[in-house]
Design a protein around this motif. Structure first.
Motif, PDB file in Angstrom:
ATOM      1  N   ALA A 172       8.530 -13.162  -5.533  1.00 47.08           N
ATOM      2  CA  ALA A 172       8.814 -11.969  -4.725  1.00 47.08           C
ATOM      3  C   ALA A 172       7.563 -11.100  -4.610  1.00 47.08           C
ATOM      4  CB  ALA A 172       9.956 -11.171  -5.350  1.00 47.08           C
ATOM      5  N   ILE A 173       7.360 -10.542  -3.430  1.00 46.33           N
ATOM      6  CA  ILE A 173       6.172  -9.728  -3.161  1.00 46.33           C
ATOM      7  C   ILE A 173       6.456  -8.300  -3.601  1.00 46.33           C
ATOM      8  CG2 ILE A 173       4.632  -8.886  -1.352  1.00 46.33           C
ATOM      9  CD1 ILE A 173       5.386 -11.384   0.263  1.00 46.33           C
ATOM     10  N   ASN A 174       5.557  -7.764  -4.436  1.00 46.09           N
ATOM     11  CA  ASN A 174       5.719  -6.375  -4.852  1.00 46.09           C
ATOM     12  C   ASN A 174       5.050  -5.447  -3.845  1.00 46.09           C
ATOM     13  OD1 ASN A 174       2.942  -6.488  -5.398  1.00 46.09           O
ATOM     14  ND2 ASN A 174       3.283  -7.010  -7.536  1.00 46.09           N
ATOM     15  N   ARG A 175       5.206  -4.161  -4.057  1.00 39.60           N
ATOM     16  CA  ARG A 175       4.733  -3.192  -3.066  1.00 39.60           C
ATOM     17  C   ARG A 175       3.219  -3.016  -3.077  1.00 39.60           C
ATOM     18  NH1 ARG A 175       6.742   2.584  -5.630  1.00 39.60           N
ATOM     19  NH2 ARG A 175       5.606   2.456  -7.607  1.00 39.60           N
ATOM     20  N   ASN A 176       2.522  -3.556  -4.085  1.00 39.37           N
ATOM     21  CA  ASN A 176       1.063  -3.448  -4.142  1.00 39.37           C
ATOM     22  C   ASN A 176       0.372  -4.783  -3.895  1.00 39.37           C
ATOM     23  OD1 ASN A 176       1.165  -0.700  -4.830  1.00 39.37           O
ATOM     24  ND2 ASN A 176       1.494  -1.197  -6.985  1.00 39.37           N
ATOM     25  N   TYR A 177       1.126  -5.797  -3.443  1.00 44.64           N
ATOM     26  CA  TYR A 177       0.535  -7.133  -3.340  1.00 44.64           C
ATOM     27  C   TYR A 177      -0.551  -7.176  -2.268  1.00 44.64           C
ATOM     28  CZ  TYR A 177       0.235 -12.206  -3.012  1.00 44.64           C
ATOM     29  OH  TYR A 177      -0.228 -13.492  -3.012  1.00 44.64           O
ATOM     30  N   PHE A 178      -0.268  -6.614  -1.089  1.00 39.18           N
ATOM     31  CA  PHE A 178      -1.237  -6.637   0.004  1.00 39.18           C
ATOM     32  C   PHE A 178      -2.095  -5.373   0.060  1.00 39.18           C
ATOM     33  CE2 PHE A 178       2.070  -9.533   1.759  1.00 39.18           C
ATOM     34  CZ  PHE A 178       1.272 -10.664   1.863  1.00 39.18           C
ATOM     35  N   VAL A 179      -1.954  -4.490  -0.918  1.00 39.25           N
ATOM     36  CA  VAL A 179      -2.720  -3.237  -0.896  1.00 39.25           C
ATOM     37  C   VAL A 179      -4.104  -3.439  -1.497  1.00 39.25           C
ATOM     38  CG1 VAL A 179      -2.796  -0.858  -1.720  1.00 39.25           C
ATOM     39  CG2 VAL A 179      -0.633  -1.846  -0.959  1.00 39.25           C
TER      40      VAL A 179
END
Length: 382
Positions: free
Chosen positions: A25-32
């Motif tokens: 699952a992708i967390n909210r900081n993965y693409f940040v």
């Protein structure tokens, strides 16, 4: 990024996307932030391809061996077809993270939601119900009045005794006070207006009643709130106009910056590509130079070692040549031989003397032995 995650959850990415590609699952900081560029770029391309398919497009899931430039070009072409403005170079997406990657995924998610005929509902805020103020019961009101009277009586006791009270007037006039309040005829004042005014000014300070104001009283709070609301309403007009003007200026400036940025990106894109190529060539040349410099260092070390050995051999040859041409060693040898001959002669003389001494000692011993034998024979005969 949080809005993007909410949109992905609405598209059931945790049920359809994650199990299909076996991704966590992708967390909210993965693409940040950039943590693992290769993995992030691969996840970015898979998610973009899945969103394009959800939006009705045709885009097969890319592989890790695919050309990243071609994959990015397909994604950006789809966004341009959906009238999404792209004002950044494609190289920004190779990292697989950052604001540009989130921007692309967010727009693709919007297109997918439109294809799913999803509509955002407006939030219905229920109006606040008027709160009824609690009524003060009669008992509480009586208690409050009693407290006020007690405080007033305490203040009266603390002040001077010259203050005029109603009770003092009653005691002064006695029982006839009630009768005096009901005159038979209309009373007419015989006092002059000026005298009455002077008497009033003299008695007025003594008639003053002081009541302490409670800072916790809700009435004072309401008055303060009304005053503050009036001040806010008065200052809001000028402040709002200034803020609107500032907002317009900032919006115009941002538009100019975006336009200028897009223009510079278009103008500098060939130069950036050329710079990247030159940078790659420079890296190759540096690598070749590093290899060549390593070989030169090794050969220099070998050369220094051979030079040291050559110097040592030259030194030995010089010593041997000087010893062969110099007659000093030969003279020293001759002197040594002469000295040895002299010592040998001395030794021969010493040996001869010792042999002579030994021979004399033997003869003397033999003579003495014979004499002893003769003496023994003579004694035996006699």
């Amino acid at each position: 990024m949080e809005d993007l995650l909410e949109k992905l959850k609405l598209l059931n990415y945790d049920i359809e996307f994650l199990p299909e590609f076996k991704i966590k699952a992708i967390n909210r900081n993965y693409f940040v932030t950039q943590t693992n560029p290769g993995e992030q770029f691969y996840t970015f391309t898979l998610l973009a391809a899945w969103l394009i398919r959800k939006a009705g497009g045709t885009f097969e899931a890319p592989q890790e061996s695919d050309d990243p430039n071609a994959t990015i070009a397909i994604i950006l072409d789809y966004l341009r077809d959906t009238n999404v403005s792209i004002e950044f170079p494609p190289n920004k997406l190779k990292q697989g993270s950052g604001e540009h990657a989130i921007y692309v995924l967010d727009n693709l998610a919007d297109e997918a939601l439109k294809a799913q005929k999803f509509q955002w509902k407006k939030v219905q805020i229920s109006p606040d119900e008027p709160s009824n103020e609690p009524d003060i019961e009669d008992d509480d009101a009586e208690l409050i009045l009693e407290k006020v009277e007690e405080e007033m009586m305490a203040e009266y006791d603390d002040e001077d005794e010259d203050i005029l009270h109603v009770d003092d007037i009653t005691k002064l006039y006695g029982q006839n006070f009630n009768e005096m309040q009901k005159p038979d005829d209309i009373l007419e004042s015989k006092t002059n207006r000026e005298e009455w005014q002077l008497e009033l000014e003299r008695v007025l300070p003594q008639l003053k009643v002081t009541i302490k104001t409670d800072s916790r009283d809700w009435r004072s709070h309401i008055e303060q709130m009304k005053q503050l609301r009036t001040n806010i309403a008065t200052n809001l007009t000028g402040t709002k106009s200034q803020l609107d003007k500032l907002h317009i200026d900032i919006s115009n400036t941002l538009d100019k910056i975006k336009t200028r940025e897009s223009y510079l990106n278009r103008q500098l894109e060939p130069s950036l590509k050329q710079y990247q190529m030159l940078q790659d060539e420079l890296s190759k040349i540096k690598e070749q130079y590093r290899d060549a410099s390593g070989g030169v260092t090794e050969r220099t070390r070998i050369f220094n070692k051979l030079s040291e050995e050559l110097e040592h051999v030259k030194k030995e040859m010089d010593e041997r040549g000087s010893s062969m041409t110099d007659g000093t060693p030969l003279i020293n040898i001759k002197k040594t031989i002469t000295k040895m001959k002299t010592e040998i002669s001395e030794m021969n003389i010493r040996i001869g003397v010792l042999e002579y001494s030994l021979m004399c000692a033997r003869i003397r011993d033999r003579t003495q032995f014979q004499e002893d034998m003769n003496n023994q024979n003579t004694i035996a005969i006699s």
